[in-house]
Design an enzyme around this catalytic site. Structure first.
Site, PDB file in Angstrom:
ATOM      1  N   SER A  97      50.692  32.409  36.870  1.00 54.50           N
ATOM      2  CA  SER A  97      49.291  32.737  36.598  1.00 54.50           C
ATOM      3  C   SER A  97      49.051  34.195  36.964  1.00 54.50           C
ATOM      4  O   SER A  97      49.943  34.877  37.465  1.00 54.50           O
ATOM      5  CB  SER A  97      48.371  31.832  37.418  1.00 54.50           C
ATOM      6  OG  SER A  97      48.428  32.229  38.773  1.00 54.50           O
ATOM      7  N   LYS A  98      47.825  34.615  36.738  1.00 50.42           N
ATOM      8  CA  LYS A  98      47.446  36.014  36.990  1.00 50.42           C
ATOM      9  C   LYS A  98      47.807  36.473  38.392  1.00 50.42           C
ATOM     10  O   LYS A  98      48.088  37.641  38.610  1.00 50.42           O
ATOM     11  CB  LYS A  98      45.929  36.151  36.820  1.00 50.42           C
ATOM     12  CG  LYS A  98      45.552  36.645  35.453  1.00 50.42           C
ATOM     13  CD  LYS A  98      44.107  37.081  35.467  1.00 50.42           C
ATOM     14  CE  LYS A  98      43.569  37.046  34.057  1.00 50.42           C
ATOM     15  NZ  LYS A  98      42.198  36.621  33.972  1.00 50.42           N
ATOM     16  N   ARG A  99      47.731  35.540  39.308  1.00 48.91           N
ATOM     17  CA  ARG A  99      48.071  35.832  40.694  1.00 48.91           C
ATOM     18  C   ARG A  99      49.440  36.504  40.835  1.00 48.91           C
ATOM     19  O   ARG A  99      49.701  37.257  41.757  1.00 48.91           O
ATOM     20  CB  ARG A  99      48.129  34.499  41.437  1.00 48.91           C
ATOM     21  CG  ARG A  99      47.364  34.403  42.651  1.00 48.91           C
ATOM     22  CD  ARG A  99      47.097  32.948  43.092  1.00 48.91           C
ATOM     23  NE  ARG A  99      47.729  31.871  42.366  1.00 48.91           N
ATOM     24  CZ  ARG A  99      48.876  31.299  42.707  1.00 48.91           C
ATOM     25  NH1 ARG A  99      49.525  31.715  43.750  1.00 48.91           N
ATOM     26  NH2 ARG A  99      49.370  30.299  41.996  1.00 48.91           N
ATOM     27  N   GLY A 156      50.797  38.644  38.956  1.00 45.42           N
ATOM     28  CA  GLY A 156      50.904  39.958  38.312  1.00 45.42           C
ATOM     29  C   GLY A 156      50.618  39.809  36.841  1.00 45.42           C
ATOM     30  O   GLY A 156      49.882  38.911  36.427  1.00 45.42           O
TER      31      GLY A 156
END
Ligand code: GLU
Length: 466
Positions: A237-239, A241
């Site tokens: 996920s976006k977490r 990167g």
């Protein structure tokens, strides 16, 4: 039989690496078998689908070079067709109106839970012969007995008993078709032979197979690809990167590096790591897609990017670099060296095109200020004399060429009894603003006489004011 695969994204966000890998696998499978690749935009969720997402997906596909033979088809343009199929299912007794209220369904769920049963719709409206009404949804009448066998090309046979499946809603009370219905109709109408998609859809597959059977359609083959995890083992996920394909472009990756990275993410061919697109097409198969999830590794992607910056055709790299130069407000075509030559001298020391663009900007535009550390270290009192000597010799030089330029640096060092570095380093900082650049002679030769002399003057001024 012509093989036909599809990529069917829902336009509720950008094209992310997971979607891109699914698209790549589908594209490769079609290309390998001389088949067709279809792009279908599943935009029936009107609240969450946006035009921007559609554009982002199309842009991502184009940037990656995953060209489609048919489409993009938009599900929102096919509502009439879905209505027809729903009517057909109703006419044949394979679907029915259900008028159960929210409360009724809630109560049913609670009773089932209390009996420790899996919550599922019990089919109570099946034979009620409800007519269409404002509240009515339409459910598919799932077979009660028997089982569904998915012959999954990645995961092997998966068997689901029909009694595990309940009667799925295929049209909402406003008449709009649901995901499982639209996918089935489209896969059938578009003649999709191989459905290659993320394994988050595996629960839908037996339901889709049952609807296809009710429509007497030929079943496609299925291949469910395991998901991608971040380096901490949780779903990517976006977490973790960048996960949007276009963000990789923005961060200076070459599309072929990302493609190569993605093809190896969950598929292998012996221990080969580097694959040209032609090799991917030649070697790709579904048998060697991993059964378990794979972990995203940014370091490896960076390594591949550097590899492709080193080994791709320099004109190709320059085309991509040019876009990044544009982001720095530089048009390399206007004033400055041939960007292809810049690529050739910079590629070794840059891992991304962003790095390369930043390190090459000085060839095209005046830098604002000297790198502080570099100026402190190299612009010492007295070195303006070195620069003056260089200025004079460079002004007189007849042919602005690497070898002669190099000789001047050597001559000045010798004449002033200085180590080479004491001449080359101030010169480097003077012309590039920083302490690292490609070898000084090639840098000078690409920068040209005019800019070199102007920058040496600027440095002399700077030092004299210290
Ligand atoms: N539209 C679905 C999604 O984006 C994919 C459907 C499919 O591949 O069958 O998850």
């Amino acid at each position: 039989m012509t093989i036909k695969t599809r990529f069917a994204p829902s336009p509720t966000g950008y094209l992310h690496v997971g979607g891109a890998r699914t698209a790549l696998f589908s594209w490769l499978y079609a290309r390998k078998h001389g088949g067709k690749f279809v792009l279908r935009i599943e935009d029936t969720d009107l609240e969450r689908s946006t035009k921007e997402s559609v554009n982002a997906i199309l842009e991502g596909m184009t940037w990656l070079g995953l060209e489609y033979d048919e489409g993009p088809f938009y599900q929102t343009e096919r509502f009439d067709r879905y209505q027809k199929v729903i009517q057909q299912l109703l006419d044949h007794g394979d679907a029915y109106y259900c008028c159960c209220s929210k409360e009724t369904l809630e109560q049913l769920r609670n009773e089932q839970k209390a009996r420790k049963e899996k919550p599922r719709y019990d089919g109570r409206c099946r034979d009620a012969k409800h007519e269409d009404s404002k509240e009515a949804v339409i459910r598919f009448r799932n077979p009660d007995v028997g089982e569904v066998v998915i012959k999954d090309l990645v995961k092997g046979d998966i068997v689901i008993a029909n009694k595990e499946l309940d009667d799925l809603i295929i049209a909402r009370s406003d008449g709009s078709p649901t995901y499982n219905l639209t996918v089935v109709v489209d896969d059938m109408d578009m003649g999709i032979t191989h459905v290659i998609r993320g394994d988050d859809h595996i629960n839908n597959t037996p339901r889709q197979i049952n609807i296809l059977k009710a429509l007497a359609a030929e079943l496609p083959q299925y291949a469910h690809v395991p998901m991608i995890l971040g380096d901490d083992g949780s779903r990517l996920s976006k977490r973790h990167g960048a996960i949007s394909v276009m963000q990789y472009r923005d961060e200076g990756f070459l599309p072929e590096a990302l493609l190569n990275y993605l093809v190896r993410l969950g598929w292998s061919h012996g221990d080969q790591e580097v694959f040209s697109v032609d090799e991917m097409i030649e070697f790709f198969d579904l048998e060697n897609v991993n059964v378990s999830a794979s972990t995203f590794n940014s370091e490896k992607l960076l390594w591949l990017n550097h590899y492709y910056m080193m080994h791709s055709d320099s004109a190709h790299v320059a085309r991509h670099l040019s876009w990044h130069m544009g982001n720095l407000n530089i048009d390399p075509a206007i004033d400055g060296p041939d960007l292809v030559k810049v690529v050739e001298i910079q590629r070794e020391r840059c891992k991304t095109l962003v790095e390369m663009a930043q390190a090459s900007a000085f060839f095209y535009k005046e830098f604002e200020q000297y790198d502080e550390k570099a100026a402190k270290k190299s612009f010492k009192q007295g070195c303006e004399l070195v620069l003056k000597n260089l200025f004079d010799k460079f002004s007189e030089l007849e042919q602005w060429q690497g070898e002669q330029l190099h000789q001047i640096v050597l001559d000045v060092a010798e004449a002033m009894d200085l180590k080479l570095g004491k001449v080359a380093q101030p010169l480097r900082v003077a012309i590039s603003g920083a302490s690292v650049s490609p070898p000084i002679d090639v840098t000078l030769s690409l920068l040209g006489r005019k800019k070199t002399l102007a920058r040496i003057s600027r440095a002399i001024n700077f030092i004299e004011k210290l």
